[in-house]
Design a protein around this motif. Structure first.
Motif, PDB file in Angstrom:
ATOM      1  N   GLY A  30      11.953  -7.413   0.705  1.00  0.00           N
ATOM      2  CA  GLY A  30      11.560  -8.552  -0.127  1.00  0.00           C
ATOM      3  C   GLY A  30      10.048  -8.639  -0.259  1.00  0.00           C
ATOM      4  N   PHE A  31       9.375  -8.436   0.861  1.00  0.00           N
ATOM      5  CA  PHE A  31       7.900  -8.469   0.881  1.00  0.00           C
ATOM      6  C   PHE A  31       7.325  -7.423  -0.077  1.00  0.00           C
ATOM      7  N   LEU A  32       7.837  -6.211   0.000  1.00  0.00           N
ATOM      8  CA  LEU A  32       7.286  -5.135  -0.832  1.00  0.00           C
ATOM      9  C   LEU A  32       7.685  -5.298  -2.300  1.00  0.00           C
ATOM     10  N   HIS A  33       8.794  -5.982  -2.545  1.00  0.00           N
ATOM     11  CA  HIS A  33       9.188  -6.286  -3.920  1.00  0.00           C
ATOM     12  C   HIS A  33       8.161  -7.242  -4.549  1.00  0.00           C
ATOM     13  N   ILE A  34       7.759  -8.247  -3.790  1.00  0.00           N
ATOM     14  CA  ILE A  34       6.772  -9.210  -4.298  1.00  0.00           C
ATOM     15  C   ILE A  34       5.396  -8.535  -4.423  1.00  0.00           C
ATOM     16  N   ALA A  35       5.125  -7.592  -3.517  1.00  0.00           N
ATOM     17  CA  ALA A  35       3.846  -6.869  -3.588  1.00  0.00           C
ATOM     18  C   ALA A  35       3.722  -6.088  -4.900  1.00  0.00           C
ATOM     19  N   LYS A  36       4.862  -5.655  -5.448  1.00  0.00           N
ATOM     20  CA  LYS A  36       4.835  -4.924  -6.723  1.00  0.00           C
ATOM     21  C   LYS A  36       4.312  -5.828  -7.835  1.00  0.00           C
ATOM     22  N   ALA A  37       4.725  -7.089  -7.812  1.00  0.00           N
ATOM     23  CA  ALA A  37       4.240  -8.035  -8.826  1.00  0.00           C
ATOM     24  C   ALA A  37       2.727  -8.201  -8.697  1.00  0.00           C
ATOM     25  N   ALA A  38       2.239  -8.247  -7.456  1.00  0.00           N
ATOM     26  CA  ALA A  38       0.786  -8.346  -7.237  1.00  0.00           C
ATOM     27  C   ALA A  38       0.096  -7.072  -7.716  1.00  0.00           C
ATOM     28  N   ALA A  39       0.725  -5.930  -7.500  1.00  0.00           N
ATOM     29  CA  ALA A  39       0.135  -4.649  -7.921  1.00  0.00           C
ATOM     30  C   ALA A  39      -0.036  -4.589  -9.438  1.00  0.00           C
ATOM     31  N   LEU A  98      -2.694  -2.784   1.787  1.00  0.00           N
ATOM     32  CA  LEU A  98      -1.819  -1.592   1.825  1.00  0.00           C
ATOM     33  C   LEU A  98      -0.511  -1.837   1.068  1.00  0.00           C
ATOM     34  N   ALA A  99      -0.040  -3.068   1.143  1.00  0.00           N
ATOM     35  CA  ALA A  99       1.202  -3.399   0.434  1.00  0.00           C
ATOM     36  C   ALA A  99       0.966  -3.310  -1.078  1.00  0.00           C
ATOM     37  N   ILE A 100      -0.104  -3.942  -1.536  1.00  0.00           N
ATOM     38  CA  ILE A 100      -0.340  -4.050  -2.985  1.00  0.00           C
ATOM     39  C   ILE A 100      -0.755  -2.703  -3.580  1.00  0.00           C
ATOM     40  N   PHE A 101      -1.755  -2.059  -2.972  1.00  0.00           N
ATOM     41  CA  PHE A 101      -2.216  -0.764  -3.508  1.00  0.00           C
ATOM     42  C   PHE A 101      -1.103   0.279  -3.403  1.00  0.00           C
ATOM     43  N   GLY A 102      -0.367   0.224  -2.297  1.00  0.00           N
ATOM     44  CA  GLY A 102       0.728   1.184  -2.101  1.00  0.00           C
ATOM     45  C   GLY A 102       1.794   1.044  -3.168  1.00  0.00           C
ATOM     46  N   ARG A 103       2.086  -0.203  -3.561  1.00  0.00           N
ATOM     47  CA  ARG A 103       3.101  -0.414  -4.600  1.00  0.00           C
ATOM     48  C   ARG A 103       2.604   0.031  -5.966  1.00  0.00           C
ATOM     49  N   ARG A 104       1.315   0.065  -6.136  1.00  0.00           N
ATOM     50  CA  ARG A 104       0.784   0.611  -7.396  1.00  0.00           C
ATOM     51  C   ARG A 104       1.043   2.123  -7.461  1.00  0.00           C
ATOM     52  N   LEU A 105       1.043   2.759  -6.274  1.00  0.00           N
ATOM     53  CA  LEU A 105       1.183   4.219  -6.210  1.00  0.00           C
ATOM     54  C   LEU A 105       2.634   4.679  -6.138  1.00  0.00           C
ATOM     55  N   GLY A 106       3.457   3.956  -5.394  1.00  0.00           N
ATOM     56  CA  GLY A 106       4.832   4.428  -5.199  1.00  0.00           C
ATOM     57  C   GLY A 106       5.578   3.575  -4.208  1.00  0.00           C
ATOM     58  N   LEU A 107       6.370   4.219  -3.350  1.00  0.00           N
ATOM     59  CA  LEU A 107       7.278   3.505  -2.457  1.00  0.00           C
ATOM     60  C   LEU A 107       6.891   3.711  -0.993  1.00  0.00           C
ATOM     61  N   LEU A 264     -14.574   4.877   8.615  1.00  0.00           N
ATOM     62  CA  LEU A 264     -13.896   3.665   8.147  1.00  0.00           C
ATOM     63  C   LEU A 264     -14.505   2.429   8.794  1.00  0.00           C
ATOM     64  N   VAL A 265     -14.785   1.420   7.972  1.00  0.00           N
ATOM     65  CA  VAL A 265     -15.305   0.139   8.464  1.00  0.00           C
ATOM     66  C   VAL A 265     -14.356  -0.963   7.992  1.00  0.00           C
ATOM     67  N   PRO A 266     -14.406  -2.127   8.644  1.00  0.00           N
ATOM     68  CA  PRO A 266     -13.507  -3.212   8.239  1.00  0.00           C
ATOM     69  C   PRO A 266     -13.644  -3.505   6.738  1.00  0.00           C
ATOM     70  N   GLY A 267     -12.496  -3.628   6.082  1.00  0.00           N
ATOM     71  CA  GLY A 267     -12.501  -3.840   4.644  1.00  0.00           C
ATOM     72  C   GLY A 267     -12.364  -2.558   3.840  1.00  0.00           C
ATOM     73  N   ASP A 268     -12.123  -1.440   4.526  1.00  0.00           N
ATOM     74  CA  ASP A 268     -11.903  -0.158   3.841  1.00  0.00           C
ATOM     75  C   ASP A 268     -10.425   0.175   3.769  1.00  0.00           C
ATOM     76  N   VAL A 269     -10.012   0.734   2.647  1.00  0.00           N
ATOM     77  CA  VAL A 269      -8.720   1.422   2.550  1.00  0.00           C
ATOM     78  C   VAL A 269      -9.007   2.858   2.137  1.00  0.00           C
ATOM     79  N   LEU A 270      -8.458   3.798   2.902  1.00  0.00           N
ATOM     80  CA  LEU A 270      -8.579   5.221   2.583  1.00  0.00           C
ATOM     81  C   LEU A 270      -7.211   5.719   2.123  1.00  0.00           C
ATOM     82  N   ILE A 271      -7.196   6.319   0.934  1.00  0.00           N
ATOM     83  CA  ILE A 271      -5.950   6.904   0.422  1.00  0.00           C
ATOM     84  C   ILE A 271      -6.095   8.418   0.473  1.00  0.00           C
ATOM     85  N   VAL A 298       0.309   3.172   6.280  1.00  0.00           N
ATOM     86  CA  VAL A 298       1.604   3.290   5.601  1.00  0.00           C
ATOM     87  C   VAL A 298       1.697   4.669   4.957  1.00  0.00           C
ATOM     88  N   TYR A 299       2.941   5.082   4.720  1.00  0.00           N
ATOM     89  CA  TYR A 299       3.241   6.323   4.012  1.00  0.00           C
ATOM     90  C   TYR A 299       3.892   5.965   2.684  1.00  0.00           C
TER      91      TYR A 299
END
Ligand SMILES: O=C(O)CCC(=O)C(=O)O
Ligand SMILES: [Fe+2]
Length: 324
Positions: A30-39, A98-107, A264-271, A298-299
């Protein structure tokens, strides 16, 4: 290294994070479903960078989003010392990213045998960690393509930083096959292309057996001959034939030559593009004071290279099948 400064979007991203359920593990699907809307509502510049990386990759095989919203150190819980996180742990801002950016990319994908099949991992130092584990600290975590031996290998590894190590010595190293291939001789390129090389697996996938040996085969170079994928693990690949040993050694050297370091510093996401790179982490010194280095991981699977077969949902957990 490709860095996108997201400082200007901080307020917008915080607003998106607040739209998500605040206890993600209570109902992860459910959480990741809502994250897709944010993405779908991401600021255009971020959306474009993610979509472009997803469609074409990049020369250096990774993307850093920097200046994202993150809790002040004093407002974060202590760095974890165990896995998995409690089911009722409140959402952290870096997990929301990670939830929002990840949902932009895939599953988002969990791996049954790894960390109890959980999807959001904490990466933190642990005393006496196995040398292949992300919980190491004082030793180099050697180059690995994440789960290169797994048929459902993730397309992306995403790491988000809530805390850096005290001395800011820990570097995440990334080596891109697009940079490495031009350094290889034609012989090595052709030899390693579609060449299955015996490969051991990480401890989680050994089925409780101390040393099951090389139960998988990994092709170091494969895919499109003119824009190859990479499967490289410095510890687990065990080439036997002399020509394989030499060719893997040449690849290894080339990867070292093109290595880039991300602190990596706080506030970084590395893909990390896990089909075109291998990654590692340099040593650092924990203080065991509750403020040690803390990443979230996350993967992500996409339909690139048949990693999805249709009908999957973000948050699904998959079973191990070794590559051959
Ligand atoms: O700690 C890091 O920077 C990377 C560790 C790692 O390889 C991973 O979590 O997959
Ligand atoms: Fe890794």
């Amino acid at each position: 290294m490709t860095v996108l400064d997201c400082t200007a979007y901080s307020a917008q991203l915080r607003t998106l994070a607040r739209q998500l359920p605040q206890v993600p593990r209570a109902d992860l699907h459910g959480f990741l479903h809502i994250a897709k809307a944010a993405a779908d509502q991401l600021p255009a510049e971020i959306a474009r960078a993610l979509d472009d990386f997803n469609a074409h990759g990049s020369q250096d095989g990774h993307l850093v989003l920097r200046g994202l919203p993150v809790e002040d150190d004093a407002d974060l819980p202590p760095t974890p010392t165990s896995t998995p996180a409690p089911t009722d742990r409140p959402l952290l801002t870096m997990e929301a990213m990670l939830a929002i950016f990840g949902r932009r990319l895939g599953l988002h994908t969990g791996y049954r045998e790894l960390r109890y099949g959980t999807v959001f991992h904490d990466v933190y130092p642990s005393p006496g960690a196995h040398h292949l584990s992300s919980e190491t600290s004082e030793t180099l975590l050697e180059f690995h393509t994440e789960m290169a031996y797994h048929t459902l290998q993730p397309n992306y590894v995403m790491l988000a930083c809530s805390r850096a190590d005290h001395e800011r010595r820990a570097a995440t190293l990334v080596a891109s096959v697009r940079n490495a291939v031009p350094l290889l001789s034609k012989d090595v390129r052709e030899w390693l292309f579609d060449r299955p090389v015996p490969c051991e697996v990480d401890v989680a996938f050994r089925g409780g057996v101390e040393d099951p040996g090389a139960i998988a085969d990994v092709k170091p170079l494969y895919g499109d001959k003119d824009d190859v994928y990479l499967g490289y693990d410095r510890e687990l690949l065990t080439p036997k034939f002399p020509h394989d040993v030499e060719a893997v050694e040449a690849l290894s050297k080339a990867l070292d030559e093109v290595t880039e370091a991300v602190y990596l510093v706080p506030g970084d996401v590395l893909i990390i593009d896990n089909f075109r790179t291998t990654h590692a982490r340099t040593p650092f010194t924990p203080r065991w004071d509750g403020h040690d280095r803390w990443l979230h991981r996350v993967y992500i699977r996409t339909d690139r290279n048949g990693q999805l077969s249709g009908g999957e949902r973000a948050g699904d957990v998959v079973d191990f099948e070794p590559r051959h």
